[in-house]
Write an enzyme that holds these catalytic residues in place. Structure first.
Site, PDB file in Angstrom:
ATOM      1  N   GLU A 249     -21.831 -21.918  -8.856  1.00  0.00           N
ATOM      2  CA  GLU A 249     -21.773 -21.023  -7.692  1.00  0.00           C
ATOM      3  C   GLU A 249     -22.492 -19.738  -8.120  1.00  0.00           C
ATOM      4  OE1 GLU A 249     -17.804 -19.592  -6.766  1.00  0.00           O
ATOM      5  OE2 GLU A 249     -18.386 -18.859  -4.774  1.00  0.00           O
TER       6      GLU A 249
ATOM      7  N   HIS B 231     -15.133 -25.931  -9.952  1.00  0.00           N
ATOM      8  CA  HIS B 231     -16.179 -25.048  -9.452  1.00  0.00           C
ATOM      9  C   HIS B 231     -17.209 -24.876 -10.577  1.00  0.00           C
ATOM     10  CE1 HIS B 231     -13.343 -24.125  -6.318  1.00  0.00           C
ATOM     11  NE2 HIS B 231     -14.024 -23.106  -5.834  1.00  0.00           N
TER      12      HIS B 231
ATOM     13  N   HIS C 225      -9.624 -23.287  -0.209  1.00  0.00           N
ATOM     14  CA  HIS C 225      -8.521 -22.690  -0.978  1.00  0.00           C
ATOM     15  C   HIS C 225      -7.493 -22.271   0.058  1.00  0.00           C
ATOM     16  CE1 HIS C 225     -11.059 -22.364  -4.626  1.00  0.00           C
ATOM     17  NE2 HIS C 225     -12.011 -22.299  -3.725  1.00  0.00           N
TER      18      HIS C 225
ATOM     19  N   ASP D 261     -14.327 -23.083   2.162  1.00  0.00           N
ATOM     20  CA  ASP D 261     -13.970 -22.298   0.971  1.00  0.00           C
ATOM     21  C   ASP D 261     -12.758 -21.390   1.243  1.00  0.00           C
ATOM     22  OD1 ASP D 261     -14.259 -21.734  -1.720  1.00  0.00           O
ATOM     23  OD2 ASP D 261     -16.008 -20.466  -1.516  1.00  0.00           O
ATOM     24  N   ASP D 262     -13.006 -20.209   1.825  1.00  0.00           N
ATOM     25  CA  ASP D 262     -11.931 -19.254   2.127  1.00  0.00           C
ATOM     26  C   ASP D 262     -12.147 -18.740   3.543  1.00  0.00           C
ATOM     27  OD1 ASP D 262     -10.644 -18.856  -0.686  1.00  0.00           O
ATOM     28  OD2 ASP D 262     -12.798 -18.726  -1.029  1.00  0.00           O
TER      29      ASP D 262
HETATM   30  N1  HPA Z   1     -15.030 -19.399  -6.166  1.00  0.00           N
HETATM   31  C1  HPA Z   1     -14.210 -19.307  -7.201  1.00  0.00           C
HETATM   32  N2  HPA Z   1     -12.915 -19.122  -7.068  1.00  0.00           N
HETATM   33  C2  HPA Z   1     -12.398 -19.040  -5.845  1.00  0.00           C
HETATM   34  C3  HPA Z   1     -13.198 -19.123  -4.741  1.00  0.00           C
HETATM   35  C4  HPA Z   1     -14.594 -19.333  -4.902  1.00  0.00           C
HETATM   36  O1  HPA Z   1     -15.395 -19.421  -3.951  1.00  0.00           O
HETATM   37  N3  HPA Z   1     -12.375 -18.993  -3.669  1.00  0.00           N
HETATM   38  C5  HPA Z   1     -11.123 -18.849  -4.130  1.00  0.00           C
HETATM   39  N4  HPA Z   1     -11.122 -18.867  -5.465  1.00  0.00           N
HETATM   40 ZN    ZN Z   2     -14.029 -22.359  -3.840  1.00  0.00          ZN
END
Ligand code: HPA
Ligand code: ZN
Length: 346
Positions: A208, A205, A27, A286-287
């Protein structure tokens, strides 16, 4: 044929760092480092509820996805102009290139910005200009995937899609992110159908924090081409078999999963089991500004904690990253050859 057994384990760390790879789950707003958050806040005349960079970083202790998202959206609120989005993406590309990322597909969250009055055009043009610059400066091939925020309505997703469509040439697909629990994929069935009809790639997604049933509805209702995260598939052996048989890619984010308490520690991560079951698993950051590292940090931390992963698995994960990408078959073939050369020379 590469003789993986002939490559000593002592070469593993170097290979993880230097071999070419693709990143498919990043992201771009999650690459905003605290230093840049403060710089952009100052540039835009905004005040932050943190005294300095260290105080902000100290707040990065998450107990679940939502506790992270609250801080992530606050951080993204300093982004206002086309130049801000360009600067953010260029900082990511410099780090990705240093990690030998040769192809990246970047998620962006336009609704996070349009809700604050930022025109979608500033978001997309800033990011698209950065993608073009990444090619020129780093020989890095990059494209954009527009994500819908699943905690908002389907009507809001249709609305942002409408705003983005004049810039259709700048993004290759759509995704679905933000708070997963209570927001199943089927909530977005119609907007995803429209996106598919427009020829956009579709990912989501799922699995998770949400149950395996969300992975199934992402496949069956949204008809996604990749599952982002997807690690909770392990709770359903039938689903694992289905994912393996179809080579449905799972873009797994190991450091993220540990930071957001999906697993208590990296040693408990299910990536080795998924790989052994024949799934097309990839490693992603991811981030990275929030979860303790960029792509190579993810590879190194994962392989350090999980001794069942060796040189063969390193090659497989990188090969999967190209296979699972939305690049052309010709580009994929070139990267596969480049990857094999890196391992053959080890
Ligand atoms: N999951 C869901 N939404 C998100 C994530 C994530 O890991 N990172 C940024 N938005
Ligand atoms: Zn993500």
């Amino acid at each position: 044929m590469i003789d993986f057994d002939a490559i000593p384990r002592s070469r593993l760390n170097g290979l993880l760092r230097s071999a070419p790879k693709a990143e498919l789950h990043i992201h771009i707003e999650g690459s905003l480092e605290p230093e840049l958050i403060f710089e952009l806040a100052q540039r835009n005349g905004l005040s932050l509820p943190y005294a300095n960079v260290n105080a902000l970083r100290a707040a990065y202790a998450f107990k679940d996805l939502q506790s992270f998202l609250d801080i992530y959206y606050a951080g993204a609120s300093v982004l206002r102009t086309e130049a801000d989005f360009h600067a953010m993406a260029m900082a990511y590309f410099a780090r990705a290139a240093a990690d030998h990322v040769v192809h990246a597909e970047l998620f962006f969250d336009p609704q996070t910005h349009t809700e604050r009055g930022v025109p979608v055009q500033a978001v997309i043009q800033g990011l698209a200009r950065a993608c073009a610059d990444a090619r020129r400066l780093h020989d890095l091939d990059a494209s954009l995937i527009l994500c819908f925020l699943r905690h908002l309505s389907e009507a809001a997703a249709f609305d942002v899609l409408e705003q983005a469509l004049p810039h259709r040439q700048h993004f290759i697909g759509v995704g679905l992110d933000s708070s997963e629990r209570g927001h199943p994929p089927e909530k977005f069935a119609r907007v995803f159908a429209k996106c598919r009809a427009l020829g956009l790639h579709v990912v989501a997604h799922a699995g998770e924090e949400g149950p395996p049933a969300y992975i199934e509805s992402a496949l069956d209702v949204l008809k996604v081409e990749r599952i982002d995260h997807g690690v909770r598939c392990v709770e359903s052996p039938a689903l694992v078999q289905r994912l393996a048989a179809s080579r449905m890619p799972l873009t797994v984010c190991p450091l993220s999963n540990v930071k957001l308490c999906v697993y208590p520690s990296m040693a408990q991560h299910q990536l080795p089991a998924l790989l052994a079951a024949g799934l097309c698993v990839t490693v992603n950051s991811d981030d990275p500004a929030y979860f303790g590292g960029y792509l190579n940090d993810n590879f190194v931390a994962t392989f350090e904690a999980l001794p069942q992963l060796g040189v063969r698995e390193a090659h497989q994960l990188m090969r999967n990253s190209f296979e699972a990408s939305f690049a052309s078959d010709q580009a994929k073939a070139g990267w596969h050859a480049q990857l094999d050369r890196a391992f053959a020379g080890a």
